[in-house]
Design a protein around this motif. Sequence first.
Motif, PDB file in Angstrom:
ATOM      1  N   ASP A  21      18.168   7.867  16.922  1.00  0.00           N
ATOM      2  CA  ASP A  21      18.065   6.554  16.279  1.00  0.00           C
ATOM      3  C   ASP A  21      16.791   5.830  16.699  1.00  0.00           C
ATOM      4  OD1 ASP A  21      20.431   6.936  14.916  1.00  0.00           O
ATOM      5  OD2 ASP A  21      21.645   5.771  16.344  1.00  0.00           O
ATOM      6  N   ARG A  22      16.447   5.905  17.960  1.00  0.00           N
ATOM      7  CA  ARG A  22      15.222   5.249  18.436  1.00  0.00           C
ATOM      8  C   ARG A  22      13.981   5.917  17.883  1.00  0.00           C
ATOM      9  NH1 ARG A  22      17.851   4.360  24.224  1.00  0.00           N
ATOM     10  NH2 ARG A  22      18.794   2.337  23.782  1.00  0.00           N
ATOM     11  N   MET A  23      14.002   7.239  17.735  1.00  0.00           N
ATOM     12  CA  MET A  23      12.865   7.939  17.160  1.00  0.00           C
ATOM     13  C   MET A  23      12.683   7.543  15.694  1.00  0.00           C
ATOM     14  SD  MET A  23      12.118  12.014  16.794  1.00  0.00           S
ATOM     15  CE  MET A  23      13.447  12.226  15.637  1.00  0.00           C
ATOM     16  N   VAL A  24      13.767   7.467  14.950  1.00  0.00           N
ATOM     17  CA  VAL A  24      13.692   7.065  13.545  1.00  0.00           C
ATOM     18  C   VAL A  24      13.179   5.639  13.436  1.00  0.00           C
ATOM     19  CG1 VAL A  24      15.095   6.553  11.506  1.00  0.00           C
ATOM     20  CG2 VAL A  24      15.441   8.681  12.742  1.00  0.00           C
ATOM     21  N   GLU A  25      13.654   4.761  14.294  1.00  0.00           N
ATOM     22  CA  GLU A  25      13.196   3.374  14.274  1.00  0.00           C
ATOM     23  C   GLU A  25      11.705   3.270  14.591  1.00  0.00           C
ATOM     24  OE1 GLU A  25      14.195  -0.919  16.363  1.00  0.00           O
ATOM     25  OE2 GLU A  25      15.399   0.842  16.868  1.00  0.00           O
ATOM     26  N   ALA A  26      11.247   4.023  15.583  1.00  0.00           N
ATOM     27  CA  ALA A  26       9.827   3.994  15.942  1.00  0.00           C
ATOM     28  C   ALA A  26       8.962   4.519  14.803  1.00  0.00           C
ATOM     29  CB  ALA A  26       9.595   4.817  17.209  1.00  0.00           C
ATOM     30  N   ARG A  27       9.388   5.591  14.157  1.00  0.00           N
ATOM     31  CA  ARG A  27       8.618   6.139  13.034  1.00  0.00           C
ATOM     32  C   ARG A  27       8.625   5.176  11.846  1.00  0.00           C
ATOM     33  NH1 ARG A  27       4.961   9.698  13.217  1.00  0.00           N
ATOM     34  NH2 ARG A  27       5.599  10.697  11.312  1.00  0.00           N
ATOM     35  N   SER A  28       9.715   4.456  11.647  1.00  0.00           N
ATOM     36  CA  SER A  28       9.772   3.470  10.569  1.00  0.00           C
ATOM     37  C   SER A  28       8.780   2.341  10.818  1.00  0.00           C
ATOM     38  CB  SER A  28      11.181   2.888  10.449  1.00  0.00           C
ATOM     39  OG  SER A  28      12.087   3.888  10.077  1.00  0.00           O
ATOM     40  N   HIS A  29       8.715   1.877  12.061  1.00  0.00           N
ATOM     41  CA  HIS A  29       7.742   0.830  12.404  1.00  0.00           C
ATOM     42  C   HIS A  29       6.315   1.339  12.237  1.00  0.00           C
ATOM     43  CE1 HIS A  29      10.480  -2.243  13.723  1.00  0.00           C
ATOM     44  NE2 HIS A  29      11.111  -1.385  14.504  1.00  0.00           N
ATOM     45  N   GLN A  30       6.076   2.586  12.631  1.00  0.00           N
ATOM     46  CA  GLN A  30       4.746   3.171  12.497  1.00  0.00           C
ATOM     47  C   GLN A  30       4.354   3.275  11.024  1.00  0.00           C
ATOM     48  OE1 GLN A  30       4.453   7.261  13.747  1.00  0.00           O
ATOM     49  NE2 GLN A  30       2.275   7.071  14.197  1.00  0.00           N
ATOM     50  N   ALA A  31       5.276   3.704  10.182  1.00  0.00           N
ATOM     51  CA  ALA A  31       4.993   3.817   8.750  1.00  0.00           C
ATOM     52  C   ALA A  31       4.717   2.444   8.148  1.00  0.00           C
ATOM     53  CB  ALA A  31       6.161   4.489   8.035  1.00  0.00           C
ATOM     54  N   ARG A  32       5.491   1.442   8.574  1.00  0.00           N
ATOM     55  CA  ARG A  32       5.288   0.086   8.044  1.00  0.00           C
ATOM     56  C   ARG A  32       3.914  -0.450   8.434  1.00  0.00           C
ATOM     57  NH1 ARG A  32       6.288  -2.645   3.783  1.00  0.00           N
ATOM     58  NH2 ARG A  32       5.981  -4.826   4.157  1.00  0.00           N
ATOM     59  N   ARG A  33       3.479  -0.204   9.680  1.00  0.00           N
ATOM     60  CA  ARG A  33       2.155  -0.651  10.107  1.00  0.00           C
ATOM     61  C   ARG A  33       1.062   0.061   9.307  1.00  0.00           C
ATOM     62  NH1 ARG A  33       4.479  -0.056  15.233  1.00  0.00           N
ATOM     63  NH2 ARG A  33       3.296   1.865  15.520  1.00  0.00           N
ATOM     64  N   TYR A  34       1.257   1.333   9.014  1.00  0.00           N
ATOM     65  CA  TYR A  34       0.289   2.088   8.224  1.00  0.00           C
ATOM     66  C   TYR A  34       0.187   1.508   6.809  1.00  0.00           C
ATOM     67  CZ  TYR A  34      -2.008   5.996   5.925  1.00  0.00           C
ATOM     68  OH  TYR A  34      -2.873   6.761   5.195  1.00  0.00           O
ATOM     69  N   VAL A  35       1.324   1.235   6.187  1.00  0.00           N
ATOM     70  CA  VAL A  35       1.344   0.659   4.839  1.00  0.00           C
ATOM     71  C   VAL A  35       0.716  -0.723   4.850  1.00  0.00           C
ATOM     72  CG1 VAL A  35       2.862  -0.181   2.997  1.00  0.00           C
ATOM     73  CG2 VAL A  35       3.289   2.041   4.046  1.00  0.00           C
ATOM     74  N   ASN A  36       1.027  -1.534   5.873  1.00  0.00           N
ATOM     75  CA  ASN A  36       0.429  -2.860   5.974  1.00  0.00           C
ATOM     76  C   ASN A  36      -1.089  -2.775   6.080  1.00  0.00           C
ATOM     77  OD1 ASN A  36       2.867  -4.105   5.807  1.00  0.00           O
ATOM     78  ND2 ASN A  36       2.965  -4.744   7.940  1.00  0.00           N
ATOM     79  N   GLY A  37      -1.593  -1.784   6.802  1.00  0.00           N
ATOM     80  CA  GLY A  37      -3.044  -1.597   6.908  1.00  0.00           C
ATOM     81  C   GLY A  37      -3.670  -1.363   5.549  1.00  0.00           C
ATOM     82  N   TYR A  38      -3.023  -0.558   4.724  1.00  0.00           N
ATOM     83  CA  TYR A  38      -3.536  -0.326   3.380  1.00  0.00           C
ATOM     84  C   TYR A  38      -3.444  -1.590   2.542  1.00  0.00           C
ATOM     85  CZ  TYR A  38      -3.946   1.031  -1.438  1.00  0.00           C
ATOM     86  OH  TYR A  38      -4.336   1.074  -2.748  1.00  0.00           O
ATOM     87  N   LEU A  39      -2.286  -2.253   2.595  1.00  0.00           N
ATOM     88  CA  LEU A  39      -2.104  -3.455   1.781  1.00  0.00           C
ATOM     89  C   LEU A  39      -3.116  -4.540   2.142  1.00  0.00           C
ATOM     90  CD1 LEU A  39       1.792  -3.694   1.710  1.00  0.00           C
ATOM     91  CD2 LEU A  39       0.278  -3.059  -0.192  1.00  0.00           C
ATOM     92  N   LEU A  40      -3.462  -4.637   3.415  1.00  0.00           N
ATOM     93  CA  LEU A  40      -4.438  -5.642   3.832  1.00  0.00           C
ATOM     94  C   LEU A  40      -5.842  -5.331   3.319  1.00  0.00           C
ATOM     95  CD1 LEU A  40      -3.204  -6.392   7.440  1.00  0.00           C
ATOM     96  CD2 LEU A  40      -3.208  -7.955   5.482  1.00  0.00           C
ATOM     97  N   SER A  41      -6.074  -4.099   2.884  1.00  0.00           N
ATOM     98  CA  SER A  41      -7.389  -3.761   2.334  1.00  0.00           C
ATOM     99  C   SER A  41      -7.524  -4.212   0.878  1.00  0.00           C
ATOM    100  CB  SER A  41      -7.635  -2.252   2.429  1.00  0.00           C
ATOM    101  OG  SER A  41      -6.822  -1.541   1.503  1.00  0.00           O
ATOM    102  N   LEU A  42      -6.411  -4.623   0.264  1.00  0.00           N
ATOM    103  CA  LEU A  42      -6.432  -5.088  -1.118  1.00  0.00           C
ATOM    104  C   LEU A  42      -6.830  -6.561  -1.175  1.00  0.00           C
ATOM    105  CD1 LEU A  42      -3.113  -3.447  -2.342  1.00  0.00           C
ATOM    106  CD2 LEU A  42      -5.429  -2.577  -2.642  1.00  0.00           C
ATOM    107  N   ASP A  43      -7.312  -6.989  -2.338  1.00  0.00           N
ATOM    108  CA  ASP A  43      -7.685  -8.402  -2.489  1.00  0.00           C
ATOM    109  C   ASP A  43      -6.442  -9.265  -2.671  1.00  0.00           C
ATOM    110  OD1 ASP A  43      -7.969  -9.052  -5.863  1.00  0.00           O
ATOM    111  OD2 ASP A  43      -7.597  -7.025  -5.128  1.00  0.00           O
ATOM    112  N   ASP A  44      -6.602 -10.575  -2.479  1.00  0.00           N
ATOM    113  CA  ASP A  44      -5.477 -11.509  -2.531  1.00  0.00           C
ATOM    114  C   ASP A  44      -4.792 -11.536  -3.893  1.00  0.00           C
ATOM    115  OD1 ASP A  44      -5.734 -12.250   0.107  1.00  0.00           O
ATOM    116  OD2 ASP A  44      -7.091 -13.920  -0.344  1.00  0.00           O
ATOM    117  N   ALA A  45      -5.550 -11.409  -4.972  1.00  0.00           N
ATOM    118  CA  ALA A  45      -4.954 -11.433  -6.313  1.00  0.00           C
ATOM    119  C   ALA A  45      -4.013 -10.242  -6.510  1.00  0.00           C
ATOM    120  CB  ALA A  45      -6.046 -11.436  -7.376  1.00  0.00           C
TER     121      ALA A  45
END
Length: 67
Positions: A21-45
């Motif tokens: 369960d802890r491994m799955v939770e850690a990987r979920s957080h890692q995936a979310r941070r990766y996706v957030n990094g991509y989303l932050l590269s997009l413009d505000d519109a």
Amino acid sequence: MTIATKTSTRSGNSFMRRAFDRMVEARSHQARRYVNGYLLSLDDATLSAHGYDRDQLEREGAAVNPF
């Protein structure tokens, strides 16, 4: 007096279950941070068109992939 025993490997208290369960939770957080990094590269519109808020994404954190 009765004694309850659990023989299932799916019990919530087993070491392997907690570790998994802890491994799955850690990987979920890692995936979310990766996706957030991509989303932050997009413009505000684009972000607002898809229902995201830049400030919220920055608060959640991001992992930047150098590749």
